[in-house]
Enzyme design. Structure first.
Site, PDB file in Angstrom:
ATOM      1  N   PRO A 129       0.828  -1.221   0.000  1.00 31.25           N
ATOM      2  CA  PRO A 129       0.000   0.000   0.000  1.00 31.25           C
ATOM      3  C   PRO A 129       0.856   1.263   0.000  1.00 31.25           C
ATOM      4  O   PRO A 129       0.342   2.358  -0.201  1.00 31.25           O
ATOM      5  CB  PRO A 129      -0.819  -0.128   1.293  1.00 31.25           C
ATOM      6  N   GLU A 158       2.206  -8.198   8.381  1.00 32.22           N
ATOM      7  CA  GLU A 158       2.397  -6.740   8.428  1.00 32.22           C
ATOM      8  C   GLU A 158       3.282  -6.254   7.282  1.00 32.22           C
ATOM      9  O   GLU A 158       3.639  -5.077   7.211  1.00 32.22           O
ATOM     10  CB  GLU A 158       3.010  -6.319   9.777  1.00 32.22           C
ATOM     11  N   ARG A 167      -4.361  -6.955 -20.795  1.00 29.19           N
ATOM     12  CA  ARG A 167      -5.205  -6.249 -21.783  1.00 29.19           C
ATOM     13  C   ARG A 167      -4.382  -5.377 -22.724  1.00 29.19           C
ATOM     14  O   ARG A 167      -4.813  -5.062 -23.820  1.00 29.19           O
ATOM     15  CB  ARG A 167      -6.217  -5.343 -21.075  1.00 29.19           C
ATOM     16  N   ASP A 187     -10.082   1.680 -24.444  1.00 30.18           N
ATOM     17  CA  ASP A 187     -10.506   1.582 -23.049  1.00 30.18           C
ATOM     18  C   ASP A 187     -10.460   2.943 -22.371  1.00 30.18           C
ATOM     19  O   ASP A 187      -9.738   3.838 -22.815  1.00 30.18           O
ATOM     20  CB  ASP A 187      -9.539   0.665 -22.269  1.00 30.18           C
TER      21      ASP A 187
HETATM   22  N1  SAM Z   1       1.362  -3.076   7.545  1.00 33.92           N
HETATM   23  C1  SAM Z   1       1.394  -2.697   6.164  1.00 33.92           C
HETATM   24  C2  SAM Z   1       1.186  -1.204   6.021  1.00 33.92           C
HETATM   25  O1  SAM Z   1       0.429  -0.650   6.827  1.00 33.92           O
HETATM   26  O2  SAM Z   1       1.782  -0.592   5.119  1.00 33.92           O
HETATM   27  C3  SAM Z   1       0.298  -3.412   5.406  1.00 33.92           C
HETATM   28  C4  SAM Z   1       0.520  -4.855   5.255  1.00 33.92           C
HETATM   29  S1  SAM Z   1      -0.803  -5.682   4.437  1.00 33.92           S
HETATM   30  C5  SAM Z   1      -1.795  -6.174   5.799  1.00 33.92           C
HETATM   31  C6  SAM Z   1      -0.125  -7.179   3.871  1.00 33.92           C
HETATM   32  C7  SAM Z   1       0.304  -7.176   2.427  1.00 33.92           C
HETATM   33  O3  SAM Z   1      -0.816  -6.928   1.597  1.00 33.92           O
HETATM   34  C8  SAM Z   1       1.316  -6.147   2.036  1.00 33.92           C
HETATM   35  O4  SAM Z   1       2.632  -6.551   2.343  1.00 33.92           O
HETATM   36  C9  SAM Z   1       1.094  -6.046   0.543  1.00 33.92           C
HETATM   37  O5  SAM Z   1       1.801  -7.037  -0.166  1.00 33.92           O
HETATM   38  C10 SAM Z   1      -0.391  -6.307   0.412  1.00 33.92           C
HETATM   39  N2  SAM Z   1      -1.184  -5.080   0.238  1.00 33.92           N
HETATM   40  C11 SAM Z   1      -2.026  -4.535   1.141  1.00 33.92           C
HETATM   41  N3  SAM Z   1      -2.629  -3.451   0.672  1.00 33.92           N
HETATM   42  C12 SAM Z   1      -2.180  -3.271  -0.586  1.00 33.92           C
HETATM   43  C13 SAM Z   1      -2.426  -2.299  -1.592  1.00 33.92           C
HETATM   44  N4  SAM Z   1      -3.257  -1.295  -1.404  1.00 33.92           N
HETATM   45  N5  SAM Z   1      -1.787  -2.433  -2.779  1.00 33.92           N
HETATM   46  C14 SAM Z   1      -0.917  -3.449  -2.979  1.00 33.92           C
HETATM   47  N6  SAM Z   1      -0.641  -4.398  -2.065  1.00 33.92           N
HETATM   48  C15 SAM Z   1      -1.259  -4.315  -0.880  1.00 33.92           C
END
Ligand code: SAM
Length: 265
Positions: A88, A115, A153, A168
């Protein structure tokens, strides 16, 4: 295009590869898709991939050793691929990035869980970090699927028409025009006549107006950023003149009322 996905849940991808455009792209060898199970690279008996965070706190962190070994194995399978961590905290995914990624011959996706991953992985073994939106998922697998779908795509020949992806939404800075299919009349609403005319130029013009209208109504921010063409400017000016005419008639009819004053009911 070769996609290699590193995950502790490779089973999640089994059905993803099995449907629609993705399935067809695999069958026609436009894409080659595979997963590597990060657990297979854990050396302990229980194949543990997470551990407690240094400094305390809740949640677990993905251990660096199995992940590093999995990334190195992916490098063997796809030597030219940028290694993309789904997080994220990465740059926000959009159509431009989908287009950019489609230019590579190979892509490796690293799906985090818990996490997230040990920061030393992030620094030394990752080339790019991508987020699919400002929200937190439980794992990177869905994010990897979203990106693989959007990138596929963009690969010529994966869609019905050769230029389908170019039409698109977002491809040219606009949302896509409205679509209709049979029946001609649905619940009292008929398909616009022009689409039945067989006149390609008029249909193209109608579609451009429809795309501009949708973008103006739903995502005016895109129009503000777009490098408008002469035809698009002509259409917007035409609307602007029409709106001015409507306001002029309104003011003529309600001249006694001040602009912006609400009508009392
Ligand atoms: N503790 C982290 C933070 O707050 O930045 C979030 C970890 S999340 C629970 C677990 C995994 O989900 C991340 O390591 C990532 O690979 C994936 N993930 C979660 N949200 C995402 C997003 N918006 N885009 C891409 N990957 C995401």
């Amino acid at each position: 295009m070769k996609f290699v996905v590193l995950t502790i849940f490779p089973e999640m991808f089994a059905s993803f590869w099995e449907y629609g455009i993705i399935r067809k792209a695999i069958e026609t060898e436009k894409i080659l898709a595979s997963t590597l199970n990060i657990r297979d690279f854990a050396e302990d008996r229980h194949q543990v991939t997470d551990d407690r965070p240094y400094g305390g706190g809740s949640g677990m962190v993905m251990k660096p050793e199995p992940l590093a070994a999995a990334i190195r194995a992916a490098e063997q399978k796809a030597p030219s691929a940028p290694k993309i961590l789904l997080t994220p905290q990465g740059r926000g995914f959009n159509q431009k990035i989908a287009h950019e990624l489609a230019a590579f011959e190979e892509l490796v996706f690293v799906c985090g869980r818990y996490e997230g991953v040990d920061d030393r992985i992030d620094h030394d073994l990752i080339d790019d970090e991508i987020s699919i939106g400002d929200y937190v998922l439980t794992g990177g697998e869905l994010a990897a699927m979203v990106i693989i779908d959007a990138v596929t795509r963009q690969i010529p020949g994966t869609l019905g028409g050769e230029d389908a992806a170019e039409k698109d939404s977002f491809a040219d800075g606009l949302l896509e025009h409205a679509h209709y299919t049979r029946p001609h009349v649905f619940e009292g609403k008929a398909v616009p006549d022009i689409l039945l005319s067989g006149h390609h130029e008029k249909i193209d013009n109608w579609r451009l107006e429809s795309a501009l209208m949708r973008t103006l109504m739903k995502r005016a921010d895109l129009l503000q950023k777009k490098d408008l063409g002469a035809k698009e400017i002509r259409i917007l000016k035409k609307w602007s003149r029409r709106i001015e005419d409507i306001l002029k008639s309104y003011h003529r009819a309600h001249g006694e009322r001040r602009e912006g004053t609400e009508k009392k009911s």
